[in-house]
Design an enzyme around this catalytic site. Structure first.
Site, PDB file in Angstrom:
ATOM      1  N   THR A 181       5.935  -0.448   5.244  1.00 22.28           N
ATOM      2  CA  THR A 181       6.250  -1.688   5.967  1.00 22.28           C
ATOM      3  C   THR A 181       7.348  -2.459   5.240  1.00 22.28           C
ATOM      4  OG1 THR A 181       3.889  -1.809   6.441  1.00 22.28           O
ATOM      5  CG2 THR A 181       5.188  -3.746   6.997  1.00 22.28           C
ATOM      6  N   ARG A 196     -11.202 -13.226   6.476  1.00 23.82           N
ATOM      7  CA  ARG A 196      -9.977 -13.879   6.018  1.00 23.82           C
ATOM      8  C   ARG A 196     -10.287 -15.145   5.211  1.00 23.82           C
ATOM      9  NH1 ARG A 196      -5.101 -12.666   8.140  1.00 23.82           N
ATOM     10  NH2 ARG A 196      -5.560 -12.142  10.273  1.00 23.82           N
ATOM     11  N   ASP A 225       0.868  -1.178   0.000  1.00 27.73           N
ATOM     12  CA  ASP A 225       0.000   0.000   0.000  1.00 27.73           C
ATOM     13  C   ASP A 225       0.913   1.239   0.000  1.00 27.73           C
ATOM     14  OD1 ASP A 225      -2.154   1.688   0.329  1.00 27.73           O
ATOM     15  OD2 ASP A 225      -2.551   1.146   2.394  1.00 27.73           O
TER      16      ASP A 225
HETATM   17  P1  5GP Z   1       1.912  -0.460   3.805  1.00 31.32           P
HETATM   18  O1  5GP Z   1       3.036  -0.358   4.770  1.00 31.32           O
HETATM   19  O2  5GP Z   1       2.345  -0.841   2.418  1.00 31.32           O
HETATM   20  O3  5GP Z   1       1.067   0.794   3.801  1.00 31.32           O
HETATM   21  O4  5GP Z   1       0.936  -1.551   4.388  1.00 31.32           O
HETATM   22  C1  5GP Z   1       0.945  -2.867   3.976  1.00 31.32           C
HETATM   23  C2  5GP Z   1       0.061  -3.719   4.860  1.00 31.32           C
HETATM   24  O5  5GP Z   1      -1.115  -3.006   5.229  1.00 31.32           O
HETATM   25  C3  5GP Z   1      -0.430  -4.946   4.130  1.00 31.32           C
HETATM   26  O6  5GP Z   1       0.452  -6.021   4.280  1.00 31.32           O
HETATM   27  C4  5GP Z   1      -1.742  -5.214   4.803  1.00 31.32           C
HETATM   28  O7  5GP Z   1      -1.548  -5.957   5.981  1.00 31.32           O
HETATM   29  C5  5GP Z   1      -2.244  -3.835   5.177  1.00 31.32           C
HETATM   30  N1  5GP Z   1      -3.166  -3.342   4.148  1.00 31.32           N
HETATM   31  C6  5GP Z   1      -2.905  -2.444   3.170  1.00 31.32           C
HETATM   32  N2  5GP Z   1      -3.985  -2.263   2.387  1.00 31.32           N
HETATM   33  C7  5GP Z   1      -4.941  -3.077   2.883  1.00 31.32           C
HETATM   34  C8  5GP Z   1      -6.278  -3.394   2.472  1.00 31.32           C
HETATM   35  O8  5GP Z   1      -6.827  -2.891   1.487  1.00 31.32           O
HETATM   36  N3  5GP Z   1      -6.926  -4.318   3.230  1.00 31.32           N
HETATM   37  C9  5GP Z   1      -6.390  -4.925   4.319  1.00 31.32           C
HETATM   38  N4  5GP Z   1      -7.138  -5.787   4.977  1.00 31.32           N
HETATM   39  N5  5GP Z   1      -5.130  -4.672   4.724  1.00 31.32           N
HETATM   40  C10 5GP Z   1      -4.421  -3.765   4.004  1.00 31.32           C
END
Ligand code: 5GP
Length: 176
Positions: free
Chosen positions: A105, A163, A101
């Site tokens: 992370t 899930r 996203d």
């Molecule tokens: P980032 O650090 O890239 O913003 O976040 C990644 C993590 O956020 C993903 O591994 C996931 O756990 C969570 N995440 C990001 N987008 C979504 C989404 O649309 N749905 C869900 N359930 N989790 C998300």
């Protein structure tokens, strides 16, 4: 009463996409035995399907990183809650993630991995949400690209709900 998720990608589309990624990985890792590192918990269904479509031999390990906590917004702090058990020095590492996203992370995690002298590090993500990207994370194998929508199902939860859905769905409101 929770909102019912709507299907975004069907189980058949997912199966075809996982097979397509597996062919790409098979071709790129023909002469090696990569270590697939699944990011818990969201990637476990994807990883389980992916390894069964692969023809090359692989090893598997998991890490658990803190990211969303229980909300829909990504948190800025990344903590390793459960680390790798296998040695990664000199290994070809393929990180398997459910969703990239903001990328924050993964950016931190990949950065830390590279400091441990693996032979190579690549990233495979089932879902790429490019619209919200903040960190420069290169995805080598991508399943689906989506806009800024919140998805669940196929191993991906929202507050431990959804899930188990076999399709990838989207929800507009976070369920209670
Ligand atoms: P980032 O650090 O890239 O913003 O976040 C990644 C993590 O956020 C993903 O591994 C996931 O756990 C969570 N995440 C990001 N987008 C979504 C989404 O649309 N749905 C869900 N359930 N989790 C998300």
């Amino acid at each position: 009463m929770s909102e019912q998720p709507e299907i975004l990608f069907t189980r058949d589309e997912i199966r075809e996409t996982v097979a397509r990624i597996a062919r790409e990985i098979d071709a790129d890792y023909r002469d090696t035995r990569p270590l697939l590192v699944g990011i818990l918990q969201g990637s476990f269904v994807f990883l389980a399907d992916l390894i069964r479509q692969l023809e090359i031999p692989v090893e598997v390990d998991f890490v658990r990183l803190s990211s969303y906590g229980s909300g829909m917004k990504s948190s800025r702090k990344v903590k390793t809650i459960q680390g790798l058990e296998k040695q990664i020095e000199g290994r070809d590492i393929l990180v398997v993630e459910d969703i990239v996203d903001t990328g924050l992370t993964l950016w931190r995690f990949m950065h830390d991995l590279r400091k441990r002298n693996p032979a190579s590090v690549r990233l495979c993500a089932l879902i790429d949400k490019t619209a919200r990207r903040e960190a420069d994370v290169a995805i080598n194998y991508t399943g689906f690209r989506i806009d800024d929508e919140f998805v669940v199902g196929y191993g991906i939860d929202c507050n431990e709900q959804f899930r188990n859905l076999p399709d990838i769905c989207h929800v507009k409101e976070i369920p209670e």
